[in-house]
Design an enzyme around this catalytic site. Structure first.
Site, mmCIF file in Angstrom:
data_model
loop_
_atom_site.group_PDB
_atom_site.id
_atom_site.type_symbol
_atom_site.label_atom_id
_atom_site.label_comp_id
_atom_site.label_asym_id
_atom_site.label_seq_id
_atom_site.Cartn_x
_atom_site.Cartn_y
_atom_site.Cartn_z
ATOM 1 N N VAL A 184 45.149 48.569 41.063
ATOM 2 C CA VAL A 184 45.845 49.370 40.697
ATOM 3 C C VAL A 184 46.699 49.282 39.924
ATOM 4 O O VAL A 184 47.294 50.386 39.379
ATOM 5 C CB VAL A 184 46.792 48.659 42.388
ATOM 6 N N ALA A 185 46.452 48.283 39.474
ATOM 7 C CA ALA A 185 47.140 48.172 37.660
ATOM 8 C C ALA A 185 46.195 47.110 37.120
ATOM 9 O O ALA A 185 45.884 46.063 36.927
ATOM 10 C CB ALA A 185 48.437 47.606 37.785
ATOM 11 N N ALA A 193 46.217 44.739 33.199
ATOM 12 C CA ALA A 193 47.053 44.168 31.398
ATOM 13 C C ALA A 193 45.758 43.566 30.970
ATOM 14 O O ALA A 193 44.789 43.332 31.392
ATOM 15 C CB ALA A 193 48.084 43.832 32.404
ATOM 16 N N SER A 194 46.298 42.460 30.294
ATOM 17 C CA SER A 194 45.486 42.323 29.310
ATOM 18 C C SER A 194 44.724 41.133 29.465
ATOM 19 O O SER A 194 44.073 40.199 29.677
ATOM 20 C CB SER A 194 46.079 41.842 27.725
ATOM 21 N N ASP A 227 61.651 40.185 32.955
ATOM 22 C CA ASP A 227 60.831 41.595 33.354
ATOM 23 C C ASP A 227 61.549 42.485 33.744
ATOM 24 O O ASP A 227 59.904 42.933 34.813
ATOM 25 C CB ASP A 227 59.320 41.026 33.382
ATOM 26 N N ALA A 272 45.662 39.775 33.807
ATOM 27 C CA ALA A 272 45.251 40.392 34.985
ATOM 28 C C ALA A 272 45.592 41.542 35.276
ATOM 29 O O ALA A 272 45.757 42.080 34.830
ATOM 30 C CB ALA A 272 45.661 39.352 35.922
ATOM 31 N N GLN A 273 44.881 41.550 36.503
ATOM 32 C CA GLN A 273 45.001 42.957 37.055
ATOM 33 C C GLN A 273 45.005 42.895 38.890
ATOM 34 O O GLN A 273 45.071 41.952 38.912
ATOM 35 C CB GLN A 273 43.600 44.008 37.243
HETATM 36 N N1 ADP Z 1 53.462 42.695 45.585
HETATM 37 C C1 ADP Z 1 52.954 44.128 45.046
HETATM 38 N N2 ADP Z 1 52.943 45.115 45.965
HETATM 39 C C2 ADP Z 1 52.748 46.106 45.161
HETATM 40 N N3 ADP Z 1 52.512 46.814 44.239
HETATM 41 C C3 ADP Z 1 51.621 45.330 43.672
HETATM 42 C C4 ADP Z 1 52.785 44.858 44.172
HETATM 43 N N4 ADP Z 1 52.425 43.243 42.660
HETATM 44 C C5 ADP Z 1 52.027 43.970 42.056
HETATM 45 N N5 ADP Z 1 51.550 44.910 42.726
HETATM 46 C C6 ADP Z 1 51.296 46.079 41.742
HETATM 47 O O1 ADP Z 1 50.443 46.049 40.587
HETATM 48 C C7 ADP Z 1 51.171 46.440 38.401
HETATM 49 C C8 ADP Z 1 50.472 44.933 38.175
HETATM 50 O O2 ADP Z 1 51.413 43.851 39.109
HETATM 51 P P1 ADP Z 1 52.318 42.191 38.393
HETATM 52 O O3 ADP Z 1 52.385 42.101 38.562
HETATM 53 O O4 ADP Z 1 53.094 43.786 36.890
HETATM 54 O O5 ADP Z 1 51.373 42.416 36.448
HETATM 55 P P2 ADP Z 1 51.654 42.963 35.101
HETATM 56 O O6 ADP Z 1 51.593 41.561 34.542
HETATM 57 O O7 ADP Z 1 50.001 43.019 34.722
HETATM 58 O O8 ADP Z 1 52.316 43.336 34.452
HETATM 59 C C9 ADP Z 1 52.787 46.111 39.465
HETATM 60 O O9 ADP Z 1 53.245 47.015 38.437
HETATM 61 C C10 ADP Z 1 52.518 46.822 40.537
HETATM 62 O O10 ADP Z 1 52.132 48.598 40.361
HETATM 63 MG MG MG Z 2 54.491 43.858 35.530
#
Ligand code: ADP
Ligand code: MG
Length: 501
Positions: A130-131, A133-134, A287, A136-137
């Protein structure tokens, strides 16, 4: 000499030169003639990207291209508006950490290796990323018991990449420290070492899991914000499993139009959550941008992403509450006093001149309508001006100020005429009432008296007892009785004095 690190450094230098971000043209007037000539020469190699944008934007783009260590460096540099100026820091803070995802198969393999069980058994449904980054995903998944979860997986080989690039960055810092005397004051090697350290912690998902669990506890006490629960069975060094957060992402503009959404209350919650975390609990989500926030109407707020947790010791919390309160009441002499008391400003500076400088920060900010007052701008300017008085900022406070800029931005976008001070007021006052009330003062003085008397008791024991044997059970005796009586007496006298005042 680390040849590989040197080669990578040259490559990175080339990327920066192409973006005219190494010795940007905007810096020319400030450079000595020799360096300016060198900068002019290097600029011959600048590419098309060098023509667009301010220096901060160009640097941000170059760093995005250079990978996780450079991205982290940029994020940390962006917090130093006090060193680089607000515009540059602001441009740099927009640096994006988004990359194409790595294949699902690799994510599954990672999870199986780390958790020691087949993915199909743990997560009967395992969706795509779903997302990404450098570092993790994140994937959406469903556990065998039906719980919906988010599974965050480190990028394959990212530790190696970070280790290599860390050596390169360290080499760059050493060269700068050796070759550019003017830069020595900023302690590049020590600075880079802290950046690398922070990154190493972010590379351990168990650490992030602990951050999530701690923040969930802290947030639950105030009710302004929530955090998803940690699924500890799904946590390993390279994998983190959290409860799925339902709700709409605040990063999506459509979210603001959700029916029944109370934008004012949401904005209040963001500000109060952050201040209560920092002031009351001394630990804050550092953050808090829209990408990490989810909402449910009318005003329920949930945060994700616990890679960076800020911490404030009792002294910093007190400092923060006192300056906020001091500015609120326009008591600049008091705010000045707080800086000297905390030892932030060296004692040889003139307190009255410092108070005058504080007035210069406070008056324009508070002369405005309440809904235009910016707490983060106040802090930013405060830190700028305090640099003139050789104030050495604690890194925790820099992180706090940076987070406050972010949090205020979120609140303002939720509710453009939001009154930050009105939102902050109950939390700050509650803190002041609790920590600086006469009762709290008595408690604090009593604590100090106990500490002092303990020291005396220890001295007395050292004189009478044989030096080697320390019997913790049999120790106290008369010294403790005297200490107890003295503290009780002191507390009584103080309480009495205060009740008369
Ligand atoms: N517990 C969760 N429930 C729903 N979506 C999540 C959850 N954790 C992460 N995500 C989705 O994944 C994305 C990336 O996770 P995140 O922990 O923010 O990692 P990063 O450090 O790469 O930003 C978040 O912006 C969100 O959209
Ligand atoms: Mg994030």
């Amino acid at each position: 000499m680390d040849i590989a690190a040197f080669a990578r450094l040259l490559a990175a230098g080339w990327t920066l030169i192409r973006a005219d971000a190494l010795l940007p043209r905007e810096l020319d007037p400030a450079l000595p003639p020799g360096t300016r000539a060198l900068a002019g020469f290097l600029r011959l190699f600048a590419g098309r990207a060098a023509r667009q944008g301010r220096p901060g934007e160009r640097l941000a783009r170059a760093l995005e291209r250079l990978g996780p260590v450079a991205i982290k460096l940029g994020q940390v540099l962006s917090t130093r508006a006090d060193v680089f100026g607000a515009a540059f820091a602001d441009d740099l803070s927009r640096l994006k950490d988004r990359l194409p995802p790595f294949p699902d198969d690799q994510a599954r393999a990672e999870i199986e290796r780390e958790l020691g069980r087949p993915v199909a058994e743990l997560f009967p449904i395992f969706g795509g990323a779903v997302a990404a980054a450098s570092l993790a995903q994140a994937h959406e998944a469903v556990m065998a018991d039906g719980r919906r979860v988010a599974v965050k997986v480190l990028r394959p080989g990212v530790e190696r990449r970070v280790a290599d690039d860390s050596r390169t960055l360290l080499l760059a810092a050493r060269l700068i420290e050796g070759l550019v005397p003017a830069a020595r004051r900023l302690e590049p090697v020590a600075f880079v070492a802290t950046v690398i350290r922070a990154l190493q912690l972010e590379l351990d998902m168990r650490f992030e899991a602990a951050g999530a669990a701690e923040m969930a506890e802290v947030m639950a006490r105030d009710g302004y914000m929530r955090a998803p629960g940690v699924i500890w069975d799904g946590v390993a060094k390279r994998v983190l499993t959290l409860e799925w957060v339902g709700g709409a992402p605040l990063s999506d503009p459509a979210t603001l139009e959700l029916p029944g959404l109370d934008r004012q209350a949401l904005a209040d919650n963001v500000i109060r959550a952050f201040l209560a975390q920092a002031l009351d609990h001394g630990v804050f989500h550092a953050d808090l941008h829209e990408g990490n926030l989810f909402v449910v109407a009318p005003a329920e707020l949930t945060a994700v992403d616990f890679g960076i947790v800020g911490r404030l010791g009792p002294r910093e919390r007190r400092y923060l509450a006192e300056i906020l309160y001091g500015f609120l009441t326009r008591d600049y002499a008091r705010v000045a006093e707080v800086h000297f008391e905390a030892g932030y400003v060296p004692a040889h500076h003139d307190r009255d001149a410092f108070a005058q400088a504080l007035r210069a920060v406070g008056e324009p900010v508070f002369g405005r309508a309440a809904n235009q007052v910016s707490m983060s701008r106040l802090l930013t300017q405060l830190f700028e001006i305090t640099a003139l008085f050789e104030m050495r900022l604690r890194p925790e406070l820099v992180l706090l100020q940076k987070t406050m800029v972010t949090v205020e931005g979120v609140a303002r976008r939720l509710c453009p005429d939001h009154d930050l001070w009105a939102a902050a007021d109950p939390v700050v006052r509650r803190w002041i009432a609790r920590e600086l009330s006469p009762v709290a003062r008595v408690r604090e003085l009593a604590d100090e008296a106990v500490r002092a008397l303990r020291a005396i008791a220890r001295l007395a024991e050292a004189e009478t007892a044989p030096p080697v044997v320390v019997e913790p059970v049999a120790a106290p005796g008369f010294a403790w009785f005297a200490a107890g009586a003295a503290v009780a007496g002191a507390a009584f006298v103080l309480a009495w004095a205060l009740s008369q005042a």
